[in-house]
Design a protein around this motif. Sequence first.
Motif, PDB file in Angstrom:
ATOM      1  N   GLY A 443       0.802  -1.211   0.000  1.00  0.00           N
ATOM      2  CA  GLY A 443       0.000   0.000   0.000  1.00  0.00           C
ATOM      3  C   GLY A 443       0.838   1.265   0.000  1.00  0.00           C
ATOM      4  O   GLY A 443       2.057   1.236  -0.240  1.00  0.00           O
ATOM      5  N   GLY A 577      -0.450   1.960   4.082  1.00  0.00           N
ATOM      6  CA  GLY A 577      -0.809   0.547   4.067  1.00  0.00           C
ATOM      7  C   GLY A 577      -0.769  -0.084   5.442  1.00  0.00           C
ATOM      8  O   GLY A 577      -1.643  -0.890   5.798  1.00  0.00           O
ATOM      9  N   ASN A 614      -5.150  -3.272  -1.435  1.00  0.00           N
ATOM     10  CA  ASN A 614      -3.899  -3.746  -0.832  1.00  0.00           C
ATOM     11  C   ASN A 614      -3.916  -5.249  -0.626  1.00  0.00           C
ATOM     12  O   ASN A 614      -2.918  -5.939  -0.875  1.00  0.00           O
ATOM     13  N   LYS A 672       1.977  -1.647  -4.550  1.00  0.00           N
ATOM     14  CA  LYS A 672       0.584  -1.327  -4.804  1.00  0.00           C
ATOM     15  C   LYS A 672       0.284  -1.531  -6.276  1.00  0.00           C
ATOM     16  O   LYS A 672       1.137  -2.038  -7.030  1.00  0.00           O
TER      17      LYS A 672
END
Length: 796
Positions: A443, A577, A614, A672
């Motif tokens: 992420g 993330g 994610n 990502k």
Amino acid sequence: MSQPSNTRLAAFIDSCAAFLLNYRRLLLAVFIVLTVLLAASATRVRLDPGFGKTVPLQHPYMQTFTKYVSKFSGANRIVVSLRWKGKGDIYNPQFLAALREVTDDVFFLPGVQRSRVSSLFTPNVRYTEVTEAGFYGDVVVPARFSGQPQELATVRANVARSGQIGQLVSNDLKSAMVRAELQEIDAANGQKLDYVQVAQKLEQIRSKYGKDNIEINITGFAKVMGDVMAGINGVMSFFGIAFLITAALLFLYTRSTRMTALALAVALMPVVWLLGILPLIGFGIDPMSILVPFLIFSIGVSHAVQMTNAWRQAAQAGASSREASREAFRKLFIPGTVALLTNALGFLAIMYIKIDIVRELGVTACIGVLLMILTNKMFLPVLLSYMSGGERQAAAEAEPVQHSRFWWALSSAAEPRVALLVILFSVVLLVLGAAGARHLKIGDIGNGVPELRENSRYNRDNAAITSQYNVGVDVLSVIAETNETGDACLQYPVMSSIERFEIFMRGVAGVRSVDSVPSQAKVIIGAFNEGNPRWQALPRTSEGLGQGSGGFNPDYGMNSEDCKAIQVLIYTNNHEGSTIAHVISEIKRFTASEKSPVKFLLASGDVGVMAATNEAVEQAEVGMLLSIFAAITLLCLITFRSWQAVVCIIVPLTLVSILCNALMPLLGVGLKVSTLPVIALGVGVGVDYGIYLYERIQHQMQVEGHAFRVAFYEAMRQRGTAALFTAVTMSLGVGTWAFSALKFQADMGLLLAFMFLVNVLGSIFLLPALAAGLLASKPVGKSVKASVRTATTVQG
């Protein structure tokens, strides 16, 4: 791969070469006509951004998202915040007049879902109070508000009673925002929403009202796309710089204007063809995939350089232009086609990620690579056959001795002792890379939008809004679903369970604030009891809960009509993330331990979309890489019929992939949607070097009978110069992207430059080191003296 002239494969290649050259005029005309037609079609290609394309719709979270998107707020939001820079707070005629006009302008933006526009001036923002006459509620700003002092005082009091401080009004009373939801299809015309138009209109709002002590901050997906697309001109300028660098270095390499022009033209052909095909199949180019055409060009340059290099070597041996083209085609068609097919399979493996934007990227890149089989492997030999005698003479007079000595010295990597040192050094890199790769995060990393620079206008706006309001700009929506009969909001077990969940989430690290129906109902229940905070609690009877009915009015968008679905809004500190993963894990921990009549469903809101994305990326990473390496393994086994070839080609690629994963945390780049394909692209491009070199090594050993070191030297002399030139050229070209205003382009440039360069180094050093221990080092019979004579000649 053994290629004796009497084999069926060699005969097939010879017949293909004869066909190309015997019908070269016809083929030349066909390719030119196709290029002109597809170039005309390419003028219709359009940038095609879309919020829905970035969402993994098959993920369980997104099934909840799509189920309730018509009832509750989605994730495609825009926020326009007005900041008062003058004396006092927002309660003055100038600011509130501007807020009203901005609300009207946002209300009429293309694609806005008008029932979900919220500001102090919209009817869905109300306050509630208990008076001597009973329960009373109204809009925050009176209908005939004119800015008189007594009206300003009324608005101030109404805002305080509405509970909007920290939400629509900043904590310091210096800012107020307008929130709105966008739809993918513009209801006004039934067409797909034009995000560029929305972003432009938002900037018009900024320029119109952002003056006279008022500052405008804007966030949202539409604004991100607008800023990214505004930076596309910068992207194209960097593409131009990379093209000029490639042209200059190619000219220095070939020392021929015509050959440089041919190589560049043929490398551009698959790009033109690809752009022409996209409108025909209903595809556009997403701004996040704008780098794909340049990657296709880079791969095209790599194969064009190999073909022109093979043509030059044949010309140096005295062949005519036509015969040199035939020889170049015969040598490179099989390894080149296998390399391109491997690239294509690598791009197809990207489609393992079930997100439309990634799948479009995979399809687009795969088509572009497959087109190179026609342009680079067939059309380029036809063009080279028309090279003049002067070009052939220049190639024949080129002095290869210095290069030969360099490659002979470098071929010492094929000696057992040196090979052992190379392998040990590679093991050290593998250990360090594996340790560094453990720090790779899934992420986003950092605040704001990582696709843009930290000091970009959007990220500064994002930071300003986040610091001024409790709600921030990152929201996770959890849907509390129940099957209880009757109105669930009047049932204490349901409301109590949601309240416990809300209290639990308030204590989770990374959570900024939480809003839900029970918390709003408790405020109203307290108001019924003279505003005493001790009464702000949930009664255990339906009659008592009925006092808070104003808190679960469906018009507020927090619950369905019968409260069978209730929304809990969790505002997070950021959308990193790690933050999202922690919040999601805590929600799962709570729901696993909680026994209640409520089922908590993940998730909606922009953070919910990010969480699903994610998780999709994390799940797809291993499968995607396994698919890529499985495809490479299969094609190498079919082509070389040797497990040793698979090891020699796969191991350097694996090492480079691990090193790339270790580099990403150092650059502040997370894994990502926009970065995962880079690894696949790097592997797909890097495999070219290994296939080209190994094919020559095997040929020199099995057909020419050379010892391994001499075979490796010959492979480097024939293919190594072109491979190293291509890697350096492409690395320099994409390396210039580091100065781009778009951070995602800068990150991609650094990662690709690293993978291009390290991949070729792996093929030059680690591949022969592995092969030295796996392949027979003795030459075959009659060529022993030839091998010794070759080594002596080069050294001398």
